[in-house]
Each structure stands twice: as C-alpha cells, then as structure tokens.
Design a protein around this motif. Structure first.
Motif, mmCIF file in Angstrom:
data_model
loop_
_atom_site.group_PDB
_atom_site.id
_atom_site.type_symbol
_atom_site.label_atom_id
_atom_site.label_comp_id
_atom_site.label_asym_id
_atom_site.label_seq_id
_atom_site.Cartn_x
_atom_site.Cartn_y
_atom_site.Cartn_z
ATOM 1 N N ALA A 37 6.465 9.135 -10.437
ATOM 2 C CA ALA A 37 5.135 8.561 -10.617
ATOM 3 C C ALA A 37 4.434 8.498 -9.264
ATOM 4 C CB ALA A 37 5.257 7.169 -11.222
ATOM 5 N N GLY A 38 3.186 8.914 -9.219
ATOM 6 C CA GLY A 38 2.425 8.849 -7.981
ATOM 7 C C GLY A 38 2.294 7.427 -7.468
ATOM 8 N N ALA A 39 2.287 6.473 -8.382
ATOM 9 C CA ALA A 39 2.173 5.059 -8.015
ATOM 10 C C ALA A 39 3.542 4.437 -7.756
ATOM 11 C CB ALA A 39 1.465 4.289 -9.125
ATOM 12 N N GLY A 40 4.600 5.244 -7.821
ATOM 13 C CA GLY A 40 5.961 4.743 -7.650
ATOM 14 C C GLY A 40 6.320 4.481 -6.197
ATOM 15 N N GLY B 94 0.800 -1.228 0.000
ATOM 16 C CA GLY B 94 0.000 0.000 0.000
ATOM 17 C C GLY B 94 0.830 1.273 0.000
ATOM 18 N N SER B 95 2.137 1.170 0.192
ATOM 19 C CA SER B 95 2.980 2.377 0.181
ATOM 20 C C SER B 95 3.308 2.759 -1.255
ATOM 21 C CB SER B 95 4.254 2.142 0.986
ATOM 22 O OG SER B 95 5.020 1.097 0.447
ATOM 23 N N ASN B 96 3.250 4.061 -1.534
ATOM 24 C CA ASN B 96 3.631 4.595 -2.840
ATOM 25 C C ASN B 96 3.959 6.079 -2.696
ATOM 26 O OD1 ASN B 96 1.185 6.152 -3.110
ATOM 27 N ND2 ASN B 96 0.133 4.261 -3.692
ATOM 28 N N CYS B 97 4.382 6.690 -3.770
ATOM 29 C CA CYS B 97 4.787 8.096 -3.713
ATOM 30 C C CYS B 97 3.636 9.022 -3.315
ATOM 31 C CB CYS B 97 5.387 8.525 -5.052
ATOM 32 S SG CYS B 97 6.934 7.685 -5.449
ATOM 33 N N ASN B 98 2.412 8.675 -3.690
ATOM 34 C CA ASN B 98 1.270 9.532 -3.352
ATOM 35 C C ASN B 98 1.002 9.609 -1.858
ATOM 36 O OD1 ASN B 98 0.393 10.691 -5.779
ATOM 37 N ND2 ASN B 98 -0.673 8.828 -6.368
ATOM 38 N N GLY C 142 -1.192 12.618 -7.275
ATOM 39 C CA GLY C 142 -1.638 12.551 -8.661
ATOM 40 C C GLY C 142 -0.811 11.567 -9.452
ATOM 41 N N GLU C 143 -0.974 11.615 -10.767
ATOM 42 C CA GLU C 143 -0.236 10.695 -11.648
ATOM 43 C C GLU C 143 1.263 10.968 -11.589
ATOM 44 O OE1 GLU C 143 -0.028 9.673 -16.373
ATOM 45 O OE2 GLU C 143 -1.971 10.254 -15.531
ATOM 46 N N ARG C 144 1.657 12.245 -11.654
ATOM 47 C CA ARG C 144 3.050 12.667 -11.506
ATOM 48 C C ARG C 144 3.098 13.639 -10.339
ATOM 49 N NH1 ARG C 144 6.126 9.363 -14.204
ATOM 50 N NH2 ARG C 144 7.822 10.624 -13.484
ATOM 51 N N VAL C 145 4.058 13.454 -9.451
ATOM 52 C CA VAL C 145 4.163 14.311 -8.269
ATOM 53 C C VAL C 145 5.600 14.788 -8.086
ATOM 54 C CG1 VAL C 145 2.209 13.277 -7.053
ATOM 55 C CG2 VAL C 145 4.485 12.321 -6.740
ATOM 56 N N GLY C 146 5.745 15.872 -7.367
ATOM 57 C CA GLY C 146 7.063 16.354 -7.000
ATOM 58 C C GLY C 146 7.542 15.598 -5.775
ATOM 59 N N CYS C 147 8.846 15.431 -5.674
ATOM 60 C CA CYS C 147 9.436 14.715 -4.542
ATOM 61 C C CYS C 147 10.635 15.506 -4.040
ATOM 62 C CB CYS C 147 9.870 13.318 -4.970
ATOM 63 S SG CYS C 147 10.695 12.380 -3.666
ATOM 64 N N MET C 148 10.743 15.654 -2.708
ATOM 65 C CA MET C 148 11.866 16.382 -2.122
ATOM 66 C C MET C 148 13.204 15.698 -2.399
ATOM 67 S SD MET C 148 10.522 17.560 1.572
ATOM 68 C CE MET C 148 8.790 17.467 1.852
#
Length: 114
Positions: free
Chosen positions: A102-105, A74-78, A88-94
């Motif tokens: 990828a949000g699902a990454g 259940g863990s992902n970038c979102n 979202g589909e593409r997100v910013g990451c620190m």
C-alpha cells in the motif's frame, strides 16, 4: 627467433567471439522484457513472515509510535527509498519483490528518498 604474437591473439579473438555469440541473445531477451507494474503483483498479505518481521502496516497513520520508535510522522511507502515506480495506491517495493504494498503503508525498513 621468430616472435609470432598472432596465435595467442587469434585464440583470444575466437574465445571472445564465442562468448559474444552466446551472450547476445540472452542479453537481448533480458533487455526487451516488459516491466511489470505494481498493480500486476498481488497485494502483500499481512501475515507474510517478512511483513510481520518488518512490522508492515497498510496505513501508516495507525502505527503505534510508542511501540515503533523508528517511525517518523509523515513517512509511508510512497516516500520511501525502496519504492519501485511512481507513488500511488499500490506500489512495488524492493523488499517485497513478488508483491505490491500500500502506498500509504509503512514498515521499520522505511528510509527517506534521496
């Protein structure tokens, strides 16, 4: 004996005024710059050395849990603490400030949102 504290105080005032005069335009420029959306940033290449080191994948459902014991289903970038902006589909990451992920990454640095 005369006690004249006005001279040091005048110097301090002039110094503070000079610093404020120089700093104000810089602060104004920094504060009024528009934010960049994650979609404005290029996608993180999978061969990026930092992405490889952190085991980044674009689909968390494809993570080999045996090879990555820190993976939690259940863990992902979102739902990561390092996300910038809205999920979202593409997100910013620190961790990858120049790219979007990828949000699902997922990567080994994943941390639950507080």
């Amino acid at each position: 004996m005369s006690n004249t504290p006005s001279t040091p105080s005048r110097r301090r005032f002039l110094h503070t005024a000079a610093v404020a005069a120089v700093g104000a335009p810089i602060a104004f420029r920094l504060l009024t710059q528009p934010a960049h959306a994650a979609s404005d940033k290029p996608a993180l290449p999978l061969d990026n050395p930092q992405a490889v080191a952190l085991g980044y994948v674009e689909d968390a459902s494809k993570v080999d849990a045996a090879a990555r014991p820190q993976f939690k289903p259940g863990s992902n970038c979102n739902n990561c603490n390092f996300i910038q902006g809205e999920p979202g589909e593409r997100v910013g990451c620190m961790l990858f400030p120049a790219n979007s992920v990828a949000g699902a990454g997922w990567c080994v640095s994943w941390a639950a949102k507080a």
